[in-house]
Design a protein around this motif. Structure first.
Motif, PDB file in Angstrom:
ATOM      1  N   PRO B  11       0.819  -1.223   0.000  1.00 62.14           N
ATOM      2  CA  PRO B  11       0.000   0.000   0.000  1.00 62.14           C
ATOM      3  C   PRO B  11       0.851   1.271   0.000  1.00 62.14           C
ATOM      4  CG  PRO B  11      -0.101  -1.103   2.131  1.00 62.14           C
ATOM      5  CD  PRO B  11       0.597  -2.038   1.198  1.00 62.14           C
ATOM      6  N   HIS B  12       2.048   1.203   0.586  1.00 59.54           N
ATOM      7  CA  HIS B  12       2.940   2.371   0.526  1.00 59.54           C
ATOM      8  C   HIS B  12       3.286   2.683  -0.920  1.00 59.54           C
ATOM      9  CE1 HIS B  12       3.565   2.211   4.815  1.00 59.54           C
ATOM     10  NE2 HIS B  12       4.017   0.976   4.748  1.00 59.54           N
ATOM     11  N   ARG B  13       3.633   1.623  -1.642  1.00 60.15           N
ATOM     12  CA  ARG B  13       4.057   1.837  -3.013  1.00 60.15           C
ATOM     13  C   ARG B  13       2.910   2.381  -3.858  1.00 60.15           C
ATOM     14  NH1 ARG B  13       8.167  -0.094  -6.668  1.00 60.15           N
ATOM     15  NH2 ARG B  13       7.366  -0.041  -8.785  1.00 60.15           N
ATOM     16  N   ALA B  37      -7.069   7.471   2.575  1.00 57.82           N
ATOM     17  CA  ALA B  37      -7.227   6.444   3.613  1.00 57.82           C
ATOM     18  C   ALA B  37      -5.863   5.976   4.110  1.00 57.82           C
ATOM     19  CB  ALA B  37      -8.032   5.265   3.068  1.00 57.82           C
ATOM     20  N   HIS B  38      -4.939   5.782   3.161  1.00 55.66           N
ATOM     21  CA  HIS B  38      -3.620   5.315   3.577  1.00 55.66           C
ATOM     22  C   HIS B  38      -2.831   6.420   4.294  1.00 55.66           C
ATOM     23  CE1 HIS B  38       0.025   2.950   3.681  1.00 55.66           C
ATOM     24  NE2 HIS B  38       0.675   4.010   3.222  1.00 55.66           N
ATOM     25  N   LEU B  39      -2.965   7.634   3.806  1.00 59.61           N
ATOM     26  CA  LEU B  39      -2.225   8.743   4.434  1.00 59.61           C
ATOM     27  C   LEU B  39      -2.613   8.919   5.898  1.00 59.61           C
ATOM     28  CD1 LEU B  39      -2.244  11.505   1.644  1.00 59.61           C
ATOM     29  CD2 LEU B  39      -0.264  10.230   2.491  1.00 59.61           C
ATOM     30  N   GLN B  41      -3.129   6.793   8.033  1.00 60.17           N
ATOM     31  CA  GLN B  41      -2.518   5.863   8.970  1.00 60.17           C
ATOM     32  C   GLN B  41      -1.028   5.638   8.710  1.00 60.17           C
ATOM     33  OE1 GLN B  41      -4.511   2.123   8.429  1.00 60.17           O
ATOM     34  NE2 GLN B  41      -4.832   2.491   6.267  1.00 60.17           N
ATOM     35  N   CYS B  42      -0.425   6.474   7.883  1.00 65.02           N
ATOM     36  CA  CYS B  42       0.989   6.218   7.566  1.00 65.02           C
ATOM     37  C   CYS B  42       1.820   7.494   7.617  1.00 65.02           C
ATOM     38  CB  CYS B  42       1.102   5.580   6.180  1.00 65.02           C
ATOM     39  SG  CYS B  42       2.824   5.237   5.745  1.00 65.02           S
ATOM     40  N   ASP B  43       2.654   7.576   8.636  1.00 62.09           N
ATOM     41  CA  ASP B  43       3.521   8.744   8.798  1.00 62.09           C
ATOM     42  C   ASP B  43       4.493   8.888   7.628  1.00 62.09           C
ATOM     43  OD1 ASP B  43       2.319   9.318  11.161  1.00 62.09           O
ATOM     44  OD2 ASP B  43       3.867   8.383  12.418  1.00 62.09           O
ATOM     45  N   ALA B  44       5.054   7.761   7.203  1.00 61.21           N
ATOM     46  CA  ALA B  44       6.069   7.809   6.150  1.00 61.21           C
ATOM     47  C   ALA B  44       5.474   8.395   4.876  1.00 61.21           C
ATOM     48  CB  ALA B  44       6.620   6.412   5.892  1.00 61.21           C
ATOM     49  N   CYS B  45       4.269   7.990   4.526  1.00 62.89           N
ATOM     50  CA  CYS B  45       3.671   8.496   3.295  1.00 62.89           C
ATOM     51  C   CYS B  45       3.233   9.960   3.441  1.00 62.89           C
ATOM     52  CB  CYS B  45       2.515   7.604   2.845  1.00 62.89           C
ATOM     53  SG  CYS B  45       3.119   6.050   2.134  1.00 62.89           S
ATOM     54  N   ARG B  46       2.866  10.352   4.674  1.00 59.38           N
ATOM     55  CA  ARG B  46       2.561  11.778   4.873  1.00 59.38           C
ATOM     56  C   ARG B  46       3.823  12.615   4.695  1.00 59.38           C
ATOM     57  NH1 ARG B  46      -0.906  10.187   8.952  1.00 59.38           N
ATOM     58  NH2 ARG B  46       0.594  10.684  10.580  1.00 59.38           N
TER      59      ARG B  46
HETATM   60 ZN   LIG Z   1       2.677   4.467   3.597  1.00 59.64          ZN
END
Ligand SMILES: [Zn+2]
Lengths: 197, 219
Positions: B11-13, B37-39, B41-46
């Motif tokens: 999902p990150h990719r 939705a993914h952003l 819950q994901c610090d790295a992607c933010r």
């Molecule tokens: Zn991510």
């Protein structure tokens, strides 16, 4: 001065598209005023796009001229199935890639052909300019296809489907090219992020 | 750097693949919803989103330009359009100057993303030439309407309006025409103060160019 305000969304994409379809129809009836409107609207955008891809000013001039003249000389070839902008960019892209293939000599001085000006007080703008310089150099190490995707996405603010139409390739190819281009650019910029405000 | 070791169908990719178009507002609703939705819950992607926005801004602002050889370009492109204009516009319908100005300014439209001072100067000179025509033209019939431009100035794209105004006030300069397609303004400055005023303007960091142009003919 750069005019991102020309971005279609700013004026309502649909209204803009309808207006351009009407202009294209008038061009088909040899309406010179309509052609002038399109010419003035697209010349700067296409020139920037072509410079990104070609990096050779003399080729930009030629391809830009040829591209816009297709609209005037063969308006029937625009069937109105896509937006006029998509059609013009796809012609420019195709002609640019053909010109690149014909061109055999490597670029002598890439940085010299696509470069930035330091402005009138280099010391004040040194930080910002270094980021720009690093970016331009990083871009120069990408392929023409990657640079095209980067410019169409970041400057011309197009979606991946429209870019796929322009480059005549699958949508996934556009996404993958963009992904790799960004990774490359971020790596090159690794030392410069602290300068970003 | 928010680079992540990606797995296939990660999902990150898939999120990071779409970020450029999330940032430029070109995702359709379902793609955008998945990214958001993914952003959430994901610090790295933010973090990647922030970088993405900055990267876009920097690249969109790159002053990409070429030394396009203005005279040649004008010969190649403008003559066609000058002919076109002559066909569509009757001379008496539009002041002669205006048409000339537009024709001269057209190749300079490429200067919209120009940065090099030398090129800007070339553009400015090209773009200005019709002003002299107009001055002459008007002085024949309507002396009162003469705009009397005797200098040309170009501001950096990021110049603040208030700074621009203060600098012009301080120099005793008044804008009489512009901006041209290349972003130049024609100024009127009292002739005896002009040299000092231009030196003053040239000192300003947000001014790219301040040059005298053909002085007023004696009245
Ligand atoms: Zn991510």
């Amino acid at each position: 001065m750069i005019e991102p305000a020309d971005h279609v969304e700013a004026k309502g994409g649909d209204a803009r598209n309808r207006e351009e379809l009407r202009l294209a129809a008038r061009i088909g009836r040899r309406d010179l005023k309509a052609f002038e409107t399109i010419y003035r609207r697209y010349q700067p955008r296409l020139a920037r796009f072509l410079l990104h891809i070609l990096r050779r000013p003399h080729l930009v001039e030629e391809v830009l001229d040829d591209t816009l003249m297709v609209l005037w000389n063969r308006p029937d070839s625009f069937a109105g199935r896509s937006k006029l902008s998509t059609w013009l960019f796809s012609i420019a892209y195709r002609k640019a890639m053909m010109a690149l293939r014909k061109q055999e000599d490597p670029i002598e001085d890439q940085a010299g052909e696509e470069r930035i000006s330091p402005g009138s007080s280099p010391e004040q703008h040194a930080g910002a300019n270094r980021v720009k310089t690093v970016l331009l150099e990083a871009l120069s190490r990408l392929s023409a296809d990657h640079r095209a995707v980067v410019d169409l996405t970041y400057f011309h603010e197009m979606g991946y489907r429209e870019i796929a139409q322009i480059m005549d390739c699958p949508v996934d190819t556009v996404k993958t090219r963009m992904f790799h281009a960004r990774r490359h650019l971020r790596q090159e910029l690794a030392g410069e992020f602290s300068d970003w405000v | 750097m928010a680079d992540i070791i990606f797995l296939r169908d990660d999902p990150h990719r898939s999120t990071q693949m779409l970020l450029p178009w999330y940032v430029n507002g070109q995702l359709d609703a379902s793609d955008a919803a998945a990214v958001e939705a993914h952003l959430c819950q994901c610090d790295a992607c933010r973090a990647a989103l922030d970088e993405e926005a900055r990267l876009k801004k920097e690249i969109a602002a790159l002053p990409v330009h070429a030394d396009l050889g203005w005279e040649k370009l004008q010969r190649r492109l403008a003559p066609d359009l000058m002919d076109l204009q002559d066909d569509v516009r009757r001379p008496e319908k539009q002041p002669r100057f205006h048409q000339a100005w537009r024709n001269m300014a057209r190749p300079a439209v490429l200067g919209a993303f120009a940065g090099a001072q030398i090129m800007l100067l070339a553009v400015a000179v090209l773009a200005f030439r019709p002003m002299a025509d107009r001055a002459e033209y008007r002085s024949l019939g309507a002396p009162a309407a003469r705009p009397g431009g005797n200098a040309i100035v170009m501001f950096r794209p990021d110049a603040v309006e208030q700074d621009m105004r203060l600098a012009l006030d301080h120099a005793g300069a008044r804008i009489v025409e512009g901006p041209t397609a290349a972003g130049a303004y024609v100024l009127n400055i009292s002739p005896d103060r002009r040299d000092a005023a231009l030196r003053d303007l040239q000192e300003r960091s947000f001014i790219l160019l301040a040059q005298p142009i053909e002085p007023d003919p004696p009245r």
